[in-house]
Design an enzyme around this catalytic site. Sequence first.
Site, PDB file in Angstrom:
ATOM      1  N   LYS A  36      46.730  23.799  46.089  1.00 42.22           N
ATOM      2  CA  LYS A  36      46.964  23.691  47.544  1.00 42.22           C
ATOM      3  C   LYS A  36      45.697  23.191  48.250  1.00 42.22           C
ATOM      4  O   LYS A  36      45.750  22.273  49.049  1.00 42.22           O
ATOM      5  CB  LYS A  36      47.409  25.047  48.124  1.00 42.22           C
ATOM      6  CG  LYS A  36      48.657  25.611  47.471  1.00 42.22           C
ATOM      7  CD  LYS A  36      49.087  26.924  48.075  1.00 42.22           C
ATOM      8  CE  LYS A  36      48.106  28.077  47.870  1.00 42.22           C
ATOM      9  NZ  LYS A  36      47.930  28.485  46.463  1.00 42.22           N
ATOM     10  N   ARG A 111      52.578  34.282  53.586  1.00 41.50           N
ATOM     11  CA  ARG A 111      52.610  34.732  52.201  1.00 41.50           C
ATOM     12  C   ARG A 111      53.585  35.879  52.008  1.00 41.50           C
ATOM     13  O   ARG A 111      53.706  36.394  50.888  1.00 41.50           O
ATOM     14  CB  ARG A 111      51.220  35.218  51.810  1.00 41.50           C
ATOM     15  CG  ARG A 111      50.418  34.224  51.020  1.00 41.50           C
ATOM     16  CD  ARG A 111      49.062  34.853  50.790  1.00 41.50           C
ATOM     17  NE  ARG A 111      48.492  34.452  49.549  1.00 41.50           N
ATOM     18  CZ  ARG A 111      47.502  33.569  49.460  1.00 41.50           C
ATOM     19  NH1 ARG A 111      47.034  32.989  50.520  1.00 41.50           N
ATOM     20  NH2 ARG A 111      46.997  33.296  48.288  1.00 41.50           N
ATOM     21  N   ARG A 150      37.638  27.273  37.490  1.00 41.12           N
ATOM     22  CA  ARG A 150      37.281  26.784  38.834  1.00 41.12           C
ATOM     23  C   ARG A 150      35.873  27.240  39.212  1.00 41.12           C
ATOM     24  O   ARG A 150      35.474  28.374  38.976  1.00 41.12           O
ATOM     25  CB  ARG A 150      38.283  27.306  39.859  1.00 41.12           C
ATOM     26  CG  ARG A 150      37.863  26.957  41.284  1.00 41.12           C
ATOM     27  CD  ARG A 150      38.963  27.139  42.275  1.00 41.12           C
ATOM     28  NE  ARG A 150      39.401  28.519  42.401  1.00 41.12           N
ATOM     29  CZ  ARG A 150      40.376  28.903  43.217  1.00 41.12           C
ATOM     30  NH1 ARG A 150      41.019  28.001  43.941  1.00 41.12           N
ATOM     31  NH2 ARG A 150      40.726  30.157  43.285  1.00 41.12           N
ATOM     32  N   ARG A 193      46.871  38.541  40.952  1.00 40.67           N
ATOM     33  CA  ARG A 193      47.270  37.623  42.035  1.00 40.67           C
ATOM     34  C   ARG A 193      48.594  36.936  41.714  1.00 40.67           C
ATOM     35  O   ARG A 193      49.427  36.727  42.593  1.00 40.67           O
ATOM     36  CB  ARG A 193      46.172  36.586  42.265  1.00 40.67           C
ATOM     37  CG  ARG A 193      44.951  37.165  42.966  1.00 40.67           C
ATOM     38  CD  ARG A 193      43.739  36.274  42.842  1.00 40.67           C
ATOM     39  NE  ARG A 193      43.901  34.983  43.466  1.00 40.67           N
ATOM     40  CZ  ARG A 193      43.173  33.911  43.155  1.00 40.67           C
ATOM     41  NH1 ARG A 193      42.240  33.987  42.229  1.00 40.67           N
ATOM     42  NH2 ARG A 193      43.367  32.778  43.789  1.00 40.67           N
TER      43      ARG A 193
HETATM   44  P1  AP5 Z   1      42.856  24.760  44.119  1.00 39.53           P
HETATM   45  O1  AP5 Z   1      43.182  23.499  44.856  1.00 39.53           O
HETATM   46  O2  AP5 Z   1      41.589  25.459  44.463  1.00 39.53           O
HETATM   47  O3  AP5 Z   1      44.125  25.754  44.140  1.00 39.53           O
HETATM   48  P2  AP5 Z   1      44.750  26.624  45.313  1.00 39.53           P
HETATM   49  O4  AP5 Z   1      46.227  26.498  45.168  1.00 39.53           O
HETATM   50  O5  AP5 Z   1      44.147  26.259  46.629  1.00 39.53           O
HETATM   51  O6  AP5 Z   1      44.281  28.056  44.816  1.00 39.53           O
HETATM   52  P3  AP5 Z   1      43.651  29.301  45.550  1.00 39.53           P
HETATM   53  O7  AP5 Z   1      43.198  30.224  44.450  1.00 39.53           O
HETATM   54  O8  AP5 Z   1      42.609  28.918  46.544  1.00 39.53           O
HETATM   55  O9  AP5 Z   1      44.884  29.859  46.262  1.00 39.53           O
HETATM   56  P4  AP5 Z   1      45.168  31.291  46.608  1.00 39.53           P
HETATM   57  O10 AP5 Z   1      46.408  31.053  47.368  1.00 39.53           O
HETATM   58  O11 AP5 Z   1      45.263  32.312  45.556  1.00 39.53           O
HETATM   59  O12 AP5 Z   1      43.844  31.761  47.354  1.00 39.53           O
HETATM   60  P5  AP5 Z   1      43.440  31.880  48.876  1.00 39.53           P
HETATM   61  O13 AP5 Z   1      42.044  31.429  48.980  1.00 39.53           O
HETATM   62  O14 AP5 Z   1      44.474  31.297  49.775  1.00 39.53           O
HETATM   63  O15 AP5 Z   1      42.865  24.399  42.552  1.00 39.53           O
HETATM   64  C1  AP5 Z   1      42.562  25.387  41.572  1.00 39.53           C
HETATM   65  C2  AP5 Z   1      41.792  24.727  40.392  1.00 39.53           C
HETATM   66  O16 AP5 Z   1      42.658  23.790  39.743  1.00 39.53           O
HETATM   67  C3  AP5 Z   1      40.551  23.932  40.814  1.00 39.53           C
HETATM   68  O17 AP5 Z   1      39.552  24.110  39.852  1.00 39.53           O
HETATM   69  C4  AP5 Z   1      41.030  22.473  40.866  1.00 39.53           C
HETATM   70  O18 AP5 Z   1      39.981  21.563  40.550  1.00 39.53           O
HETATM   71  C5  AP5 Z   1      42.124  22.462  39.790  1.00 39.53           C
HETATM   72  N1  AP5 Z   1      43.247  21.571  40.125  1.00 39.53           N
HETATM   73  C6  AP5 Z   1      43.847  21.416  41.352  1.00 39.53           C
HETATM   74  N2  AP5 Z   1      44.869  20.532  41.251  1.00 39.53           N
HETATM   75  C7  AP5 Z   1      44.940  20.159  39.944  1.00 39.53           C
HETATM   76  C8  AP5 Z   1      45.800  19.273  39.217  1.00 39.53           C
HETATM   77  N3  AP5 Z   1      46.804  18.613  39.808  1.00 39.53           N
HETATM   78  N4  AP5 Z   1      45.599  19.149  37.882  1.00 39.53           N
HETATM   79  C9  AP5 Z   1      44.585  19.816  37.273  1.00 39.53           C
HETATM   80  N5  AP5 Z   1      43.725  20.647  37.904  1.00 39.53           N
HETATM   81  C10 AP5 Z   1      43.904  20.815  39.230  1.00 39.53           C
HETATM   82  O19 AP5 Z   1      43.525  33.481  49.100  1.00 39.53           O
HETATM   83  C11 AP5 Z   1      42.585  34.366  48.525  1.00 39.53           C
HETATM   84  C12 AP5 Z   1      42.920  35.805  48.916  1.00 39.53           C
HETATM   85  O20 AP5 Z   1      42.892  35.957  50.362  1.00 39.53           O
HETATM   86  C13 AP5 Z   1      44.327  36.296  48.525  1.00 39.53           C
HETATM   87  O21 AP5 Z   1      44.378  36.753  47.189  1.00 39.53           O
HETATM   88  C14 AP5 Z   1      44.539  37.422  49.563  1.00 39.53           C
HETATM   89  O22 AP5 Z   1      43.841  38.588  49.204  1.00 39.53           O
HETATM   90  C15 AP5 Z   1      43.897  36.846  50.811  1.00 39.53           C
HETATM   91  N6  AP5 Z   1      44.869  36.113  51.636  1.00 39.53           N
HETATM   92  C16 AP5 Z   1      44.878  34.776  51.894  1.00 39.53           C
HETATM   93  N7  AP5 Z   1      45.901  34.452  52.689  1.00 39.53           N
HETATM   94  C17 AP5 Z   1      46.571  35.610  52.958  1.00 39.53           C
HETATM   95  C18 AP5 Z   1      47.733  35.922  53.709  1.00 39.53           C
HETATM   96  N8  AP5 Z   1      48.435  34.980  54.340  1.00 39.53           N
HETATM   97  N9  AP5 Z   1      48.150  37.214  53.731  1.00 39.53           N
HETATM   98  C19 AP5 Z   1      47.465  38.174  53.101  1.00 39.53           C
HETATM   99  N10 AP5 Z   1      46.352  37.943  52.374  1.00 39.53           N
HETATM  100  C20 AP5 Z   1      45.902  36.674  52.294  1.00 39.53           C
END
Ligand code: AP5
Length: 243
Positions: A36, A111, A150, A193
């Site tokens: 994402k 979420r 990552r 997660r």
């Molecule tokens: P990346 O693009 O970083 O993936 P992502 O989907 O953005 O993953 P996140 O881990 O950031 O998402 P998340 O939803 O768990 O975390 P968030 O920060 O929102 O890609 C991942 C890896 O893959 C990278 O190394 C990249 O290079 C590689 N890659 C990407 N695309 C690729 C492809 N096509 N092919 C190969 N490799 C690829 O949330 C963190 C925490 O915050 C949550 O756990 C929760 O505690 C809290 N939180 C956030 N939002 C909320 C909410 N709305 N409600 C409650 N708690 C929340």
Amino acid sequence: MPGSRFPRRTESGLADSIALMSELNLILLGPPGAGKGTQAERLQEDFPLAYIATGDMLRAAVAEGTELGRKAKEHMDRGDLVPDDVIIGVILDRVEGDDARDGFLLDGFPRTIGQAEALEAELRKLGRKLTAVLLIEAPDEEIIRRLSGRRVSKSGRVYHVDHDPPKHADRCDIDGSPLVQRKDDKPETIRKRLDVYHRQTAPLVAYYDERGLLRRFDGTRSPTEVHDHVRATIATLRLEDEL
Ligand code: AP5
């Protein structure tokens, strides 16, 4: 009326029926590590949208030691969601912000069904609508492989140790800062997660599908292929709106 703006608030349902489609209001949905954030970075170059990334906002709040950060930290470190009553108000305020007037790209929100309902109610109040929900899908094994590899820099640039490494080991290509592993990218927290995603967030797929808003993308393709597909889909949505 492509290109024009709507009154921000309305007491009647009128604005609902004429909600502006050329205003792009997008959600990026998908399991952790589906890509994402990677796609959001590219989409911001294509479309001038306010980028609202909940995870980034929460991590910044933790680093700054704000009240939000203090409330969020333990949940995030465990791989749990931050409670709805802590996060919803913060994000809805951002959606109402001036920079989001012409559209937004939400990454990591909603979420839960509760968050989705709160967003829907808020947008209705503002006379606005969602344009589409972009679901990036990837199987659990691929996610574990991606998140374990990552690394992130101080400026937020994301790398992968195998398939998107920096030019110089462990240093960011852009700002030279040391690359670190996110606390929640440890194997046991990744599994937590994923479990949380399947139980609490995956029901949003049916929720948005029923509303005709869901668009699916194969997140196992390369970042460029996923981006091309997403961009083409958004362009089609805009064209359909203008017809
Ligand atoms: P990346 O693009 O970083 O993936 P992502 O989907 O953005 O993953 P996140 O881990 O950031 O998402 P998340 O939803 O768990 O975390 P968030 O920060 O929102 O890609 C991942 C890896 O893959 C990278 O190394 C990249 O290079 C590689 N890659 C990407 N695309 C690729 C492809 N096509 N092919 C190969 N490799 C690829 O949330 C963190 C925490 O915050 C949550 O756990 C929760 O505690 C809290 N939180 C956030 N939002 C909320 C909410 N709305 N409600 C409650 N708690 C929340």
